[in-house]
Design an enzyme around this catalytic site. Structure first.
Site: not given
Length: 173
Positions: A22, A24
């Site tokens: 992801c 992040k």
């Protein structure tokens, strides 16, 4: 790692949800090495509302002692329910290794007030169906399904492991 410095995070295809990474995870080096990242406890030396809070660095022992004393004071003067704990999700964070200790602290303080945060990629799974139907739903088994219908859910923006699994199912026909 290069010379002891985090430069990238790579997906782990052997992990059930680790085949994709992801945003992040992709941003981890920037977050870890950001010049404004706090690395030590800080204490305010001026009252709230002062334009300069007067932050000074303190040691971990002092920070823990001050926090414990304030929690004890609040519980003694107003009852443990006066304290509310806000805890990030252990999903995809280092918190997964220490969540039991945080929950133990909350029980030791005696507060019934715990707020668990969850990321956009988990909120719908963890809460939306419970709020709507009274029970949570399991993760779809994309590996054996013959039909995938995504209703109000875009895993490409909020849950990449599911997007990858759905793409595999689609490729299977």
């Amino acid at each position: 790692m290069e010379d002891g410095r985090l430069v990238a995070v790579e997906p782990d295809p052997s992990h059930p949800t680790g085949a994709v990474l992801c945003i992040k995870g992709q941003a981890a080096p920037e977050l870890v090495h950001h010049p404004d990242r706090l690395l030590h406890p800080m204490k305010r030396t001026r009252p709230k509302g002062d334009p300069d809070p007067g932050w000074v660095r303190i040691g971990w022992d002092e920070a823990l002692d001050r926090t414990a004393a304030e929690l004890r004071r609040l519980a003694a003067e107003h009852g443990p329910e006066t304290v509310a704990f806000a805890v990030t999700s252990p999903s995809g964070t280092a918190l997964s290794d220490s969540i039991q200790w945080i929950e133990r602290l909350i029980r030791a303080v005696g507060s019934p007030n715990t707020i668990y945060a969850t990321e956009i990629c988990y909120w719908h799974k963890d809460f939306a169906t419970r709020f709507t139907f009274g029970v949570g739903l399991p993760v779809p088994d994309y590996d054996v399904t013959s039909c995938v219908l995504l209703w109000d859910f875009n895993p490409s923006t909020s849950w990449l492991a599911q997007a990858h699994a759905a793409a595999r199912a689609r490729a299977r026909g």
